[in-house]
Design an enzyme around this catalytic site. Sequence first.
Site, mmCIF file in Angstrom:
data_model
loop_
_atom_site.group_PDB
_atom_site.id
_atom_site.type_symbol
_atom_site.label_atom_id
_atom_site.label_comp_id
_atom_site.label_asym_id
_atom_site.label_seq_id
_atom_site.Cartn_x
_atom_site.Cartn_y
_atom_site.Cartn_z
ATOM 1 N N LYS A 170 0.885 -1.175 0.000
ATOM 2 C CA LYS A 170 0.000 0.000 0.000
ATOM 3 C C LYS A 170 0.920 1.221 0.000
ATOM 4 C CE LYS A 170 -4.199 1.661 2.281
ATOM 5 N NZ LYS A 170 -5.059 1.707 1.105
HETATM 6 N N1 PPE Z 1 -7.673 -1.758 -2.957
HETATM 7 C C1 PPE Z 1 -7.181 -0.518 -2.912
HETATM 8 C C2 PPE Z 1 -6.511 0.037 -4.110
HETATM 9 C C3 PPE Z 1 -7.319 0.227 -1.721
HETATM 10 O O1 PPE Z 1 -6.817 1.463 -1.677
HETATM 11 C C4 PPE Z 1 -7.981 -0.329 -0.610
HETATM 12 C C5 PPE Z 1 -8.141 0.457 0.648
HETATM 13 C C6 PPE Z 1 -8.476 -1.642 -0.712
HETATM 14 C C7 PPE Z 1 -8.300 -2.338 -1.898
HETATM 15 C C8 PPE Z 1 -9.139 -2.337 0.448
HETATM 16 O O2 PPE Z 1 -8.207 -2.617 1.465
HETATM 17 P P1 PPE Z 1 -8.618 -2.721 2.994
HETATM 18 O O3 PPE Z 1 -8.912 -1.343 3.463
HETATM 19 O O4 PPE Z 1 -7.437 -3.312 3.647
HETATM 20 O O5 PPE Z 1 -9.827 -3.602 3.072
HETATM 21 N N2 PPE Z 1 -8.305 1.861 0.459
HETATM 22 C C9 PPE Z 1 -8.049 2.750 1.569
HETATM 23 C C10 PPE Z 1 -7.850 4.169 1.116
HETATM 24 C C11 PPE Z 1 -9.049 4.965 0.790
HETATM 25 C C12 PPE Z 1 -8.688 6.401 0.486
HETATM 26 O O6 PPE Z 1 -9.474 7.060 -0.226
HETATM 27 O O7 PPE Z 1 -7.673 6.914 0.981
HETATM 28 C C13 PPE Z 1 -9.109 2.578 2.643
HETATM 29 O O8 PPE Z 1 -10.181 2.046 2.387
HETATM 30 O O9 PPE Z 1 -8.833 2.981 3.773
#
Ligand code: PPE
Length: 298
Positions: A149
Amino acid sequence: MNGKFVDWKDAKVHVLSHALHYGSGVFEGIRCYNTERGSFIFRLKEHVDRLFWSAKLYRIEIPYTAEEIKEAIKETIRVNGLKACYIRPIVFYGYYNLGVHPGDCPVECVIAVWEWGTYLGEEALERGIRCTISPWRRLNPTAVPVTAKAVGHYVNSMLAVMDARSKGFDEALMLDENGYVSEGSGENLFIVRDGVIYTPGLESSILPGITRDSVIKIARDLGFEVVEKPLTVGEVLTADEAFFTGTAAEVTPIREIDFRIIGDGKIGPVTKAIQSKFFDIVNARDEKYMHWLEPVYE
Ligand code: PPE
């Protein structure tokens, strides 16, 4: 910020910070929920672990232990007196001198917390959202370690979501380099077909979401079969149900993709079952999953 509490208005960095120029940072998004039993952070350990392996992939040495980061997150919520919040830890190369190689740039470590309601609007959780397939493909693992990330990876997400919004959609659905469906700009995708739940696997260039992992476990516990496999655009467009998962987005139904109605255009029964279980769990109403919740004020 780097071990000290700093007022919101003073939390600043130098304009020649390495991360501003080259995207050299890693971060997390975590939620703390206000429940009848107190404030709890959802899957704190897993998020902090992911922060460390994102950092490892980018050779960023976090100058704290995972225990220290977890404690600092809880302390930051406590000093702000927040009951529910979004938590953004970020570790990045700061200012020393420019040049792509980070050289002697210091590693800066910041934890910010603030109140953040529903990500895709109040209605989204109930009515579902409208998506478009992005012209921008998801970054692929031969170019960057997509499972990290990382700050820089989000220019890809930003292009996708800006394209979607400019066309009147709520969110983008991105394909991987082979044309299989990958994920949203900030969410993982699930579909339901004939009662079976499908989600793209790691080979589809996804970020391995912690909400995704939670939903897979919840769904299996509810008795559903969950299959991780590459999904074609055709399979997704003709699914009975589709939904996004993410820390910010939680469990958000998708009601339309590029003007094709998904199922009957409303939140489907499987999505509904998983969504309500998810909200029971994060709100400390399910004894079986209390190990996913970390108390803040204790
Ligand atoms: N894919 C991506 C590209 C992504 O950024 C997130 C989280 C996920 C999948 C889901 O991951 P998880 O949160 O571990 O279930 N995106 C984060 C950022 C949002 C933002 O706008 O900044 C979040 O949901 O916190």
